[in-house]
Design a protein around this motif. Structure first.
Motif: not given
Length: 178
Positions: A70-76, A148-160
């Motif tokens: 999520l840090s990486f995603l924020e940096a984009t 928005i949390g759902d969108l971020a999790l879908l886009r992040a390079a990590w999966s629960p």
């Protein structure tokens, strides 16, 4: 009143969270989401810390791989895109406001703290400020609650759904009294 749905934190959980954070965990009242291996991913934190400080962030992302993604995603600068989506989409904006209200209701079940009444986290309900907080809320509440949390999790390079706990070597945690 019933508490929001999270597991009580065990001593092992607190030790794991402390290692994940690289510091002693503070005022953890439960584990709101777990990795598929069972390790804590999101902690629930008391709305008032032991020292009396109001703490609005009920759901706190602790999992290092999720935090890094999520840090990486924020940096984009994706938050600019999400803020524009909120400005342009009445339905999304209303759903995001509902997420804010859900978050507040969860926290209020734990305790009322007048200094943070009406304040949630992550920028809700008006803007997108912190994907860590929004992702933590989405993981704790489940899909469909925080758009928005759902969108971020879908886009992040990590999966629960994929354990990355063994890939992470936690730093040594200093004792709480250090």
């Amino acid at each position: 009143m019933t508490r929001p749905p999270f597991d009580p934190a065990t001593e092992a959980d607190i030790s794991t969270v402390s290692a994940q954070l690289g510091r002693p965990a503070r005022n953890v009242i439960g584990i709101a989401a777990r990795c598929v291996c069972g390790a804590p991913t999101v902690v629930a934190t008391a709305p008032r810390l032991a020292d009396g400080t109001p703490f609005p962030t009920l759901y706190y992302l602790s999992h290092p791989a999720a935090t890094a993604a999520l840090s990486f995603l924020e940096a984009t600068q994706v938050m600019n895109e999400y803020n524009q989506m909120l400005a342009d989409d009445d339905e999304l904006r209303e759903h995001y406001r509902s997420a804010h209200e859900s978050f507040l209701a969860d926290r209020e079940m734990i305790g009322s703290v007048p200094e943070i009444a009406g304040i949630s986290s992550g920028g809700m309900p008006e803007r997108v400020k912190c994907l860590h907080a929004l992702g933590a809320h989405a993981l704790a509440a489940g899909p469909g609650v925080n758009p928005i949390g759902d969108l971020a999790l879908l886009r992040a390079a990590w999966s629960p759904e994929v354990c990355e706990c063994l890939d992470y070597a936690p730093p040594a945690v200093p004792p709480a009294d250090a």
